[in-house]
Design a protein around this motif. Structure first.
Motif, short mmCIF file in Angstrom:
data_model
loop_
_atom_site.label_atom_id
_atom_site.label_comp_id
_atom_site.label_asym_id
_atom_site.label_seq_id
_atom_site.Cartn_x
_atom_site.Cartn_y
_atom_site.Cartn_z
N MET A 42 3.00 -39.93 53.87
CA MET A 42 2.35 -39.43 55.08
C MET A 42 1.11 -38.61 54.71
O MET A 42 0.07 -38.68 55.39
N GLU A 95 -2.79 -39.23 55.84
CA GLU A 95 -3.67 -38.20 56.38
C GLU A 95 -4.97 -38.13 55.59
O GLU A 95 -6.06 -37.98 56.16
N GLU A 138 7.31 -38.64 52.63
CA GLU A 138 6.56 -37.42 52.98
C GLU A 138 5.21 -37.41 52.27
O GLU A 138 4.17 -37.13 52.86
N LYS A 174 9.94 -46.13 56.60
CA LYS A 174 11.07 -45.20 56.66
C LYS A 174 11.87 -45.20 55.36
O LYS A 174 12.41 -44.17 54.95
N LEU A 193 3.34 -41.81 62.80
CA LEU A 193 2.47 -40.89 62.08
C LEU A 193 2.65 -39.49 62.65
O LEU A 193 2.78 -39.30 63.86
N ASP A 194 2.68 -38.50 61.77
CA ASP A 194 3.03 -37.15 62.21
C ASP A 194 1.87 -36.46 62.92
O ASP A 194 0.77 -37.00 63.05
N GLU A 195 2.14 -35.24 63.40
CA GLU A 195 1.17 -34.54 64.25
C GLU A 195 -0.15 -34.29 63.54
O GLU A 195 -1.23 -34.40 64.14
N LYS A 196 -0.09 -33.96 62.23
CA LYS A 196 -1.33 -33.71 61.49
C LYS A 196 -2.19 -34.98 61.42
O LYS A 196 -3.40 -34.92 61.58
N TYR A 231 1.47 -45.69 64.80
CA TYR A 231 2.08 -46.02 63.51
C TYR A 231 1.06 -46.32 62.43
O TYR A 231 1.37 -46.19 61.24
N ARG A 260 -2.03 -37.57 63.49
CA ARG A 260 -2.49 -37.90 64.84
C ARG A 260 -3.70 -37.05 65.23
O ARG A 260 -4.65 -37.54 65.83
N THR A 284 3.22 -45.34 70.65
CA THR A 284 3.46 -44.54 69.46
C THR A 284 2.51 -44.97 68.35
O THR A 284 2.42 -46.16 68.04
N LYS A 329 7.69 -45.24 60.16
CA LYS A 329 7.74 -43.86 60.65
C LYS A 329 6.52 -43.63 61.52
O LYS A 329 5.39 -43.98 61.12
#
Length: 442
Positions: A339, A343, A336, A330, A119-122, A146, A124, A144, A117
């Motif tokens: 992730m 973070e 979730e 994934k 990495l999400d906006e937070k 990862y 990044r 991207t 997956k």
């Protein structure tokens, strides 16, 4: 077999790739969970190569995450074959949520197989604030992001016995030529200059990479790492010639080339810091200090110290690194929460937990240097800070495993053959190109 590339032995030494604010600066804590235990009842499964003391210290980080978010964690040690183990778990419907990937090439392989997956906006945003661009680039595939590089290794350090250099009347060198000259002076005093771990082919790739990065420069290094230039390029032959000057000088190598080929990495450290010294210096990464301290009782900074791998010719001093990147699968059951863990790992708070335990290097520039416990750490950190974005990831770790990471074949075997007989650098370069072309498929 001892895992190559990143620290696998404990020790008081640790490194940090950049100076910054305190451990409670911006990028602090996980916002997913926010410290309110909102992930309570979930379990994050984490797979990684670590075992023993490394696993124990990483568990302290995971426990801190649990304390912060309420999520439980379960760590699975994969051993060296992380790709094979993770692949079989995915096929069996038992994929971990997070994997600590030890090589750039493996991270790219996972991404290309569609296992990861982004990495999400937070995450990044946290990475953008806390890490140098070079680490974001190594964690990215086709633009991207990862992977989050949580743990790193500094592989441009030459470790030495201060007593041995003092007795020979020499000081840590400022250039590669001076290092060889000082080595001959040490040899004249009755102790071999260098202990070389030729039985472990990966140490020889590290020798080559430091010489090549300094002599040929970062752009050529990147091109060779991507096989955009051939291993028969004149810069490769030149670097092999430079390295061969050391290998062929029986005065410099403890026991000569034959004994070097029968010396593994721990044995090479023992020859310098063990009960019966056979050499004054040993080249390898920051993790040498862990062996010298924990296995041979050396006091880091007093009985054992390091100098940066010196610049070759007109080049700059090289800084080669390695590391372990956290990625989210994934197919994980709690991706979730996984992730949220990544973070957290991107925060200086998480890095400080392992830094305080020792045997750790963080590329997080917001980590307070006071988290580390000795002056040698701070001196090594300075050399990395000055390198900035010129830091380069271990070249063989970027290559397909068939070329850069397999015992008895590819680059490991060819450089062992070169150590055995360093008379023909061009012939060695041709052999490297033939193996690389096959592995890269071009």
């Amino acid at each position: 077999m001892m895992r190559r590339r990143t620290t696998l032995l404990t020790g008081c030494t640790a490194l940090v790739l950049a100076l910054g604010a305190t451990a409670c600066g911006s990028g602090d804590p996980v916002t997913a969970g926010g410290g309110d235990k909102s992930l309570g009842g979930q379990t994050v499964t984490v797979a990684g190569v670590w075992s023993g003391s490394e696993q124990k210290n990483f568990q302290k980080v995971l426990d801190a995450f649990t304390e912060k978010t309420g999520a439980e964690t379960a760590f699975v040690s994969t051993g060296d074959n992380v790709s094979t183990v993770v692949g079989s778990k995915i096929e069996g419907g038992n994929a971990p949520d997070v994997v600590m990937v030890p090589q750039v090439g493996v991270l790219k392989q996972f991404a290309e197989k569609g296992w990861l997956k982004p990495l999400d906006e937070k995450v990044r945003s946290t990475v953008d604030g806390n890490f140098a661009e070079v680490w974001r680039n190594y964690g990215s595939v086709d633009g991207t992001l990862y992977g989050l590089y949580f743990k790193a290794a500094h592989k441009s350090t030459v470790w030495y016995s201060p007593e041995a250099l003092e007795q020979a009347g020499v000081t840590p060198p400022k250039t590669y030529d001076e290092m060889l000259k000082n080595g001959r002076t040490v040899s004249d005093s009755g102790l071999a200059a260098f202990s070389v771990a030729g039985q472990d082919g990966w140490t020889l790739t590290d020798w080559f990479e430091n010489v090549y990065l300094s002599q040929a420069g970062p752009e050529k290094y990147d091109a060779l790492a991507a096989h955009e230039i051939k291993w028969t390029d004149p810069t490769v032959v030149e670097a092999l010639t430079t390295l061969g000057k050391l290998f062929k000088d029986e005065q410099l190598v403890a026991g000569g080339r034959k004994q070097a080929l029968n010396t593994d990495f721990p044995g090479s450290v023992e020859k310098v810091f063990g009960p019966k010294a056979e050499a004054a210096m040993v080249y390898e990464g920051d993790f040498v200090a862990g062996v010298a301290k924990d296995q041979f009782g050396r006091s880091i900074g007093t009985d054992a110290n390091f100098f940066p791998f010196p610049p070759v010719g007109d080049g700059k001093a090289p800084v080669v690194s390695g590391g372990d990147a956290a990625v989210v699968l994934k197919d994980g059951k709690n991706s979730e929460a996984g992730m949220a863990l990544v973070e957290y790992l991107a925060s200086p708070e998480a890095a400080a937990v392992w830094a305080e335990a020792g045997g750790f290097l963080s590329p997080n520039k917001k980590l307070d240097l006071s988290s580390y416990g000795d002056d040698v750490t701070r001196a090594t950190a300075e050399s990395l800070v000055e390198a900035g974005d010129s830091v380069r990831f271990d070249m063989s770790d970027q290559a397909p495993a068939a070329f850069g990471g397999t015992k008895g074949t590819g680059e490991w075997k060819i450089l062992q053959d070169f150590l055995r007989d360093p008379a023909d650098p061009a012939k060695t370069a041709a052999a490297l190109e033939k193996a690389a072309a096959k592995a890269y498929g071009n």
